[in-house]
Design an enzyme around this catalytic site. Structure first.
Site, PDB file in Angstrom:
ATOM      1  N   GLY A 195     -12.462  10.134 -36.007  1.00 28.81           N
ATOM      2  CA  GLY A 195     -13.835   9.753 -35.689  1.00 28.81           C
ATOM      3  C   GLY A 195     -13.928   9.001 -34.372  1.00 28.81           C
ATOM      4  O   GLY A 195     -14.859   9.227 -33.580  1.00 28.81           O
ATOM      5  N   ASP A 196     -12.978   8.107 -34.131  1.00 23.44           N
ATOM      6  CA  ASP A 196     -12.957   7.391 -32.861  1.00 23.44           C
ATOM      7  C   ASP A 196     -12.687   8.358 -31.708  1.00 23.44           C
ATOM      8  O   ASP A 196     -13.258   8.216 -30.620  1.00 23.44           O
ATOM      9  CB  ASP A 196     -11.889   6.303 -32.881  1.00 23.44           C
ATOM     10  CG  ASP A 196     -12.220   5.187 -33.855  1.00 23.44           C
ATOM     11  OD1 ASP A 196     -13.414   4.984 -34.149  1.00 23.44           O
ATOM     12  OD2 ASP A 196     -11.282   4.516 -34.324  1.00 23.44           O
TER      13      ASP A 196
ATOM     14  N   ASP B 242      -3.736   6.168 -34.676  1.00 26.30           N
ATOM     15  CA  ASP B 242      -5.068   6.293 -34.092  1.00 26.30           C
ATOM     16  C   ASP B 242      -5.024   6.171 -32.569  1.00 26.30           C
ATOM     17  O   ASP B 242      -5.138   7.168 -31.864  1.00 26.30           O
ATOM     18  CB  ASP B 242      -6.037   5.301 -34.723  1.00 26.30           C
ATOM     19  CG  ASP B 242      -5.406   3.937 -34.962  1.00 26.30           C
ATOM     20  OD1 ASP B 242      -4.497   3.555 -34.205  1.00 26.30           O
ATOM     21  OD2 ASP B 242      -5.821   3.243 -35.902  1.00 26.30           O
TER      22      ASP B 242
ATOM     23  N   GLY C 295     -16.342  16.530 -40.270  1.00 35.58           N
ATOM     24  CA  GLY C 295     -14.942  16.732 -40.608  1.00 35.58           C
ATOM     25  C   GLY C 295     -14.390  18.011 -40.005  1.00 35.58           C
ATOM     26  O   GLY C 295     -14.572  18.295 -38.822  1.00 35.58           O
TER      27      GLY C 295
END
Length: 229
Positions: free
Chosen positions: A171-172, A208, A141
Site C-alpha cells: 500500500g505504501d 517494506d 489488492g
C-alpha cells in the site's frame, strides 16, 4: 516492528507505539521552520498518526492546517490500525473529516467499507468526493486500483504479472508510485498504473522500505505488455 506469516497470506504486523516519545510529545516537532513549509510541494498524511495519541493527532491536524493555508496539495491514506482506535465511531469521524479535506484519498477497499458503510468502490469514492476530496483512489489488492476525480474522470489500473511473497508495504508502494505521477502532472490513468506497478514490485520482496523499487524497475514493469484480466 515484528512480522509473522507466510507467503500465502498477509503477514501479521505488530507495531508498538504506546508511550513512545512521538506519541507523548509530537508537538515539539512543529517548529516555526517546519510549519513554514518552505520548499514543500505536497503533504502526505497517514491515519496511523491520527490514532497514536491525542498529541500526535493534534500535531498532524496542525500540520494539515498549515499545508492547506499554504496552498499545498494533500494526500491521505487512512491506513487503519484498529488497535489504535478503541472507539470505532471516533475513528470514523476523525478519519473521514481529514479525508474530506484532502486532495487525494487513498483507502483500501476493506477500509473504505468500514469507514463509509458502503460496499461498492464507486459508492465509497462518491462518499469522499461529496465531502470535499478532489480525487479518490481505492486499492483493490491483486486487482490493482481504481481512481475517480471530482470532475468525473475514472480509471482502472493495469494488471501486472508478479509472484508475490510478502504484501507488507504494498500500500505504501502504491501511494509512492501514484503520488510521484500525480506531482509530475501525469494523467489519472498513468497515476493508477504507476501506483499499481510499484505496489506489485514491492510484493515480490520481503519487508517494506527495503522492498521499494528503483525508477528503472518500475519503468521496466510498465513497459511490459498488459496482462489480460
Amino acid at each position: 516492528m515484528f512480522k509473522a506469516g507466510g507467503a500465502d497470506s498477509d503477514p501479521e504486523v505488530l507495531q508498538v507505539r504506546h508511550a513512545s516519545a512521538f506519541a507523548c510529545h509530537a508537538e515539539v516537532l512543529l517548529t516555526d521552520e517546519v510549519l513554514s513549509l518552505e520548499g514543500v510541494q505536497h503533504l502526505h498524511l497517514s491515519g496511523i498518526v491520527l490514532g497514536i495519541s491525542p498529541a500526535a493527532r493534534a500535531a498532524a491536524l496542525t500540520l494539515l492546517d498549515a499545508a492547506l493555508n499554504a496552498g499545498l496539495s494533500v494526500s491521505f491514506d487512512p491506513n487503519l490500525r484498529l488497535n489504535l482506535w478503541p472507539d470505532r465511531d471516533e475513528m470514523r469521524g476523525v478519519i473521514n473529516t481529514v479525508a474530506g479535506r484532502a486532495s487525494v484519498v487513498m483507502p483500501g477497499l476493506a477500509e473504505g467499507q468500514l469507514l463509509t458503510g458502503r460496499n461498492k468502490p464507486d459508492d465509497i469514492a462518491q462518499f469522499y468526493l461529496r465531502r470535499g476530496a478532489h480525487e479518490v483512489v481505492i486499492k483493490l489488492g491483486a486487482q490493482g486500483a481504481r481512481g475517480w476525480t471530482g470532475d468525473g474522470q475514472t480509471a482502472e489500473s493495469r494488471s501486472f504479472a508478479v509472484t508475490p511473497i510478502d504484501t507488507v508495504g504494498a500500500g505504501d508502494g502504491f501511494a509512492a508510485g501514484y503520488l510521484a505521477a500525480f506531482l509530475a502532472g501525469a494523467s489519472l490513468q498513468a497515476r493508477v498504473d504507476q501506483g499499481a506497478a510499484v505496489g506489485a514490485v514491492v510484493t515480490t520482496r520481503r519487508g517494506d522500505l527495503a522492498a521499494m523499487p528503483t525508477r528503472a524497475e518500475v519503468d521496466e514493469l510498465l513497459a511490459q505488455p498488459t496482462v489480460p484480466t
